[in-house]
Write an enzyme that holds these catalytic residues in place. Structure first.
Site, mmCIF file in Angstrom:
data_model
loop_
_atom_site.group_PDB
_atom_site.id
_atom_site.type_symbol
_atom_site.label_atom_id
_atom_site.label_comp_id
_atom_site.label_asym_id
_atom_site.label_seq_id
_atom_site.Cartn_x
_atom_site.Cartn_y
_atom_site.Cartn_z
ATOM 1 N N ASP A 88 0.873 -1.166 0.000
ATOM 2 C CA ASP A 88 0.000 0.000 0.000
ATOM 3 C C ASP A 88 0.916 1.224 0.000
ATOM 4 O O ASP A 88 1.752 1.364 0.910
ATOM 5 C CB ASP A 88 -0.870 -0.033 1.270
ATOM 6 C CG ASP A 88 -1.936 1.041 1.251
ATOM 7 O OD1 ASP A 88 -1.663 2.144 0.724
ATOM 8 O OD2 ASP A 88 -3.038 0.779 1.769
ATOM 9 N N ASN A 93 0.507 7.255 -9.913
ATOM 10 C CA ASN A 93 -0.785 6.973 -10.566
ATOM 11 C C ASN A 93 -1.906 6.611 -9.599
ATOM 12 O O ASN A 93 -3.071 6.623 -9.971
ATOM 13 C CB ASN A 93 -0.542 5.826 -11.577
ATOM 14 C CG ASN A 93 -1.817 5.200 -12.078
ATOM 15 O OD1 ASN A 93 -2.571 5.835 -12.804
ATOM 16 N ND2 ASN A 93 -2.074 3.951 -11.682
ATOM 17 N N TYR A 97 -11.391 14.366 -3.625
ATOM 18 C CA TYR A 97 -10.691 13.835 -4.815
ATOM 19 C C TYR A 97 -10.271 14.995 -5.712
ATOM 20 O O TYR A 97 -9.089 15.133 -6.059
ATOM 21 C CB TYR A 97 -11.601 12.855 -5.558
ATOM 22 C CG TYR A 97 -11.034 12.349 -6.863
ATOM 23 C CD1 TYR A 97 -9.987 11.427 -6.897
ATOM 24 C CD2 TYR A 97 -11.548 12.792 -8.092
ATOM 25 C CE1 TYR A 97 -9.465 10.961 -8.102
ATOM 26 C CE2 TYR A 97 -11.033 12.338 -9.296
ATOM 27 C CZ TYR A 97 -9.999 11.419 -9.297
ATOM 28 O OH TYR A 97 -9.480 10.958 -10.499
ATOM 29 N N LYS A 148 -6.359 16.322 -6.103
ATOM 30 C CA LYS A 148 -5.757 16.230 -7.447
ATOM 31 C C LYS A 148 -5.298 17.619 -7.901
ATOM 32 O O LYS A 148 -4.300 17.746 -8.604
ATOM 33 C CB LYS A 148 -6.757 15.648 -8.440
ATOM 34 C CG LYS A 148 -7.004 14.144 -8.284
ATOM 35 C CD LYS A 148 -5.785 13.328 -8.660
ATOM 36 C CE LYS A 148 -6.148 11.873 -8.964
ATOM 37 N NZ LYS A 148 -4.948 11.037 -9.152
HETATM 38 N N1 LIG Z 1 -10.471 6.087 -14.859
HETATM 39 C C1 LIG Z 1 -10.721 7.368 -15.086
HETATM 40 O O1 LIG Z 1 -11.705 7.751 -15.727
HETATM 41 C C2 LIG Z 1 -9.766 8.412 -14.568
HETATM 42 C C3 LIG Z 1 -9.960 9.737 -14.968
HETATM 43 C C4 LIG Z 1 -9.104 10.725 -14.497
HETATM 44 C C5 LIG Z 1 -8.059 10.393 -13.659
HETATM 45 N N2 LIG Z 1 -7.888 9.097 -13.283
HETATM 46 C C6 LIG Z 1 -6.771 8.800 -12.378
HETATM 47 O O2 LIG Z 1 -5.975 7.789 -12.940
HETATM 48 C C7 LIG Z 1 -5.376 7.008 -11.907
HETATM 49 C C8 LIG Z 1 -5.676 5.541 -12.130
HETATM 50 O O3 LIG Z 1 -7.083 5.373 -12.179
HETATM 51 P P1 LIG Z 1 -7.733 4.037 -12.764
HETATM 52 O O4 LIG Z 1 -9.120 4.376 -13.117
HETATM 53 O O5 LIG Z 1 -6.831 3.411 -13.751
HETATM 54 O O6 LIG Z 1 -7.774 3.155 -11.417
HETATM 55 P P2 LIG Z 1 -7.999 1.580 -11.229
HETATM 56 O O7 LIG Z 1 -8.454 0.949 -12.499
HETATM 57 O O8 LIG Z 1 -8.839 1.453 -10.015
HETATM 58 O O9 LIG Z 1 -6.523 1.039 -10.910
HETATM 59 C C9 LIG Z 1 -5.862 1.500 -9.782
HETATM 60 C C10 LIG Z 1 -4.531 0.763 -9.650
HETATM 61 O O10 LIG Z 1 -3.869 1.245 -8.479
HETATM 62 C C11 LIG Z 1 -3.712 0.180 -7.529
HETATM 63 N N3 LIG Z 1 -3.876 0.796 -6.200
HETATM 64 C C12 LIG Z 1 -4.979 1.415 -5.720
HETATM 65 N N4 LIG Z 1 -4.766 1.863 -4.472
HETATM 66 C C13 LIG Z 1 -3.474 1.514 -4.167
HETATM 67 C C14 LIG Z 1 -2.673 1.696 -3.007
HETATM 68 N N5 LIG Z 1 -3.160 2.296 -1.927
HETATM 69 N N6 LIG Z 1 -1.410 1.239 -3.035
HETATM 70 C C15 LIG Z 1 -0.912 0.613 -4.124
HETATM 71 N N7 LIG Z 1 -1.632 0.410 -5.246
HETATM 72 C C16 LIG Z 1 -2.904 0.854 -5.258
HETATM 73 C C17 LIG Z 1 -4.770 -0.836 -7.904
HETATM 74 O O11 LIG Z 1 -4.487 -2.154 -7.478
HETATM 75 P P3 LIG Z 1 -4.969 -2.680 -6.006
HETATM 76 O O12 LIG Z 1 -6.422 -2.361 -5.901
HETATM 77 O O13 LIG Z 1 -4.659 -4.130 -5.991
HETATM 78 O O14 LIG Z 1 -4.166 -1.916 -5.012
HETATM 79 C C18 LIG Z 1 -4.694 -0.733 -9.430
HETATM 80 O O15 LIG Z 1 -3.553 -1.390 -9.924
HETATM 81 C C19 LIG Z 1 -5.942 7.566 -10.584
HETATM 82 O O16 LIG Z 1 -5.034 8.496 -10.047
HETATM 83 C C20 LIG Z 1 -7.220 8.275 -11.023
HETATM 84 O O17 LIG Z 1 -7.575 9.304 -10.162
HETATM 85 C C21 LIG Z 1 -8.719 8.107 -13.696
#
Ligand SMILES: NC(=O)c1ccc[n+]([C@@H]2O[C@H](COP(=O)([O-])OP(=O)(O)OC[C@H]3O[C@@H](n4cnc5c(N)ncnc54)[C@H](OP(=O)(O)O)[C@@H]3O)[C@@H](O)[C@H]2O)c1
Length: 252
Positions: free
Chosen positions: A64, A91, A151, A155
């Site tokens: 984590d 990320n 959030y 950010k």
């Molecule tokens: N998806 C969107 O539409 C979107 C839009 C704008 C910005 N973002 C940003 O892009 C980034 C990634 O988003 P995503 O949608 O790709 O997320 P996601 O699909 O939920 O993937 C998150 C990744 O981070 C890991 N993770 C989460 N919490 C963690 C922790 N405390 N320690 C270590 N690893 C952790 C997760 O694995 P585990 O759960 O196994 O830890 C997973 O590998 C984030 O910063 C999000 O705010 C996303």
């Protein structure tokens, strides 16, 4: 275009799913050695196996990122295993728990983990010919979206830290950039869940995107690769918005 990334060593937090995984896949396809972390051990094991098939060095750990000591120790370990660190991609985001818990979580995961990651990478950056950092923010930091919540606010703080850091580290040749994605549709990801459970909100958000669709994780990953690449060697302090035109402000 040859991005000249072959042999670069890159650390990506949250590299097993979604945008982080796409960044790891894209960079590994470009010949980068990658280090990833996430909380689920099974997901780390399978992601490391899949990424290794690209013929690059891959290292991963279940942790984590809020555990600052374990996170810093892993970056040290990963840097040694890969033979250096040229780039760090922050990320991971926090949880949307209500009240103080959500604010603390978004601070810890968006900002503090980025700070800890950068600090742990700095000694390795000294040995790199192309050191850089990429922070993953969001368009929700740029314009009002959904609510006045942690959030969006954290950010926005991450973007401020990113820009200020680019000024501070520029003299050492370390570039710092951010990416602010708009809605990115990932199977099983947040917008997929919103589509299933909150269809009117999904549709109303989609209607604000001039390109008429949500983005893909690969589109965000391609931008991260370009920012990390030596071809992006004069790019620092910027925030690249990837949102299909969703944000309405005019950028200068
Ligand atoms: N998806 C969107 O539409 C979107 C839009 C704008 C910005 N973002 C940003 O892009 C980034 C990634 O988003 P995503 O949608 O790709 O997320 P996601 O699909 O939920 O993937 C998150 C990744 O981070 C890991 N993770 C989460 N919490 C963690 C922790 N405390 N320690 C270590 N690893 C952790 C997760 O694995 P585990 O759960 O196994 O830890 C997973 O590998 C984030 O910063 C999000 O705010 C996303």
């Amino acid at each position: 275009m040859d991005l000249k990334l072959s042999g670069h060593n890159v650390i990506i937090t949250g590299g097993t799913k979604g945008i982080g995984r796409a960044i790891a896949e894209t960079l590994a396809s470009e010949g980068c050695n990658v280090g990833i972390c996430a909380r689920s051990e099974d997901d780390v094991t399978s992601a490391v196996a899949a990424l290794s098939e690209k013929g690059v060095k891959v290292t991963g750990k279940a942790l984590d990122v809020a555990d600052g000591d374990a996170f810093a120790a892993w970056i040290q370990e990963a840097g040694e295993a890969l033979g250096g660190i040229d780039a760090f991609v922050s990320n991971v985001a926090g949880s949307n728990a209500p009240g103080d818990e959500g604010w603390i979580s978004q601070f810890n995961y968006n900002i503090l983990s980025a700070v800890h990651g950068v600090e742990a990478c700095k000694p390795f950056f000294k040995e790199s010919t192309n050191p850089s950092v990429v922070m993953i923010s969001t368009t929700a930091a740029l314009e009002h979206f959904m609510n006045a919540g942690p959030y969006n606010a954290m950010k926005a703080g991450l973007l401020n830290y990113s820009g200020a850091l680019s000024q501070e580290l520029g003299a050492k040749g370390i570039r710092v950039n951010a990416i602010s994605p708009g809605p990115i549709f990932i199977e099983g990801g947040s917008w997929d869940k919103i589509k299933q459970g909150m269809a009117p909100f999904y549709e109303s958000t989609l209607a604000t995107i001039p390109l008429g669709r949500m983005g893909t994780a690969e589109e965000v990953a391609a931008q991260a690769a370009l920012l990390i690449s030596p071809l992006g060697g004069f790019t620092t302090g910027t925030n690249v918005v990837i949102d299909g035109g969703m944000t309405k402000r005019i950028q200068y």
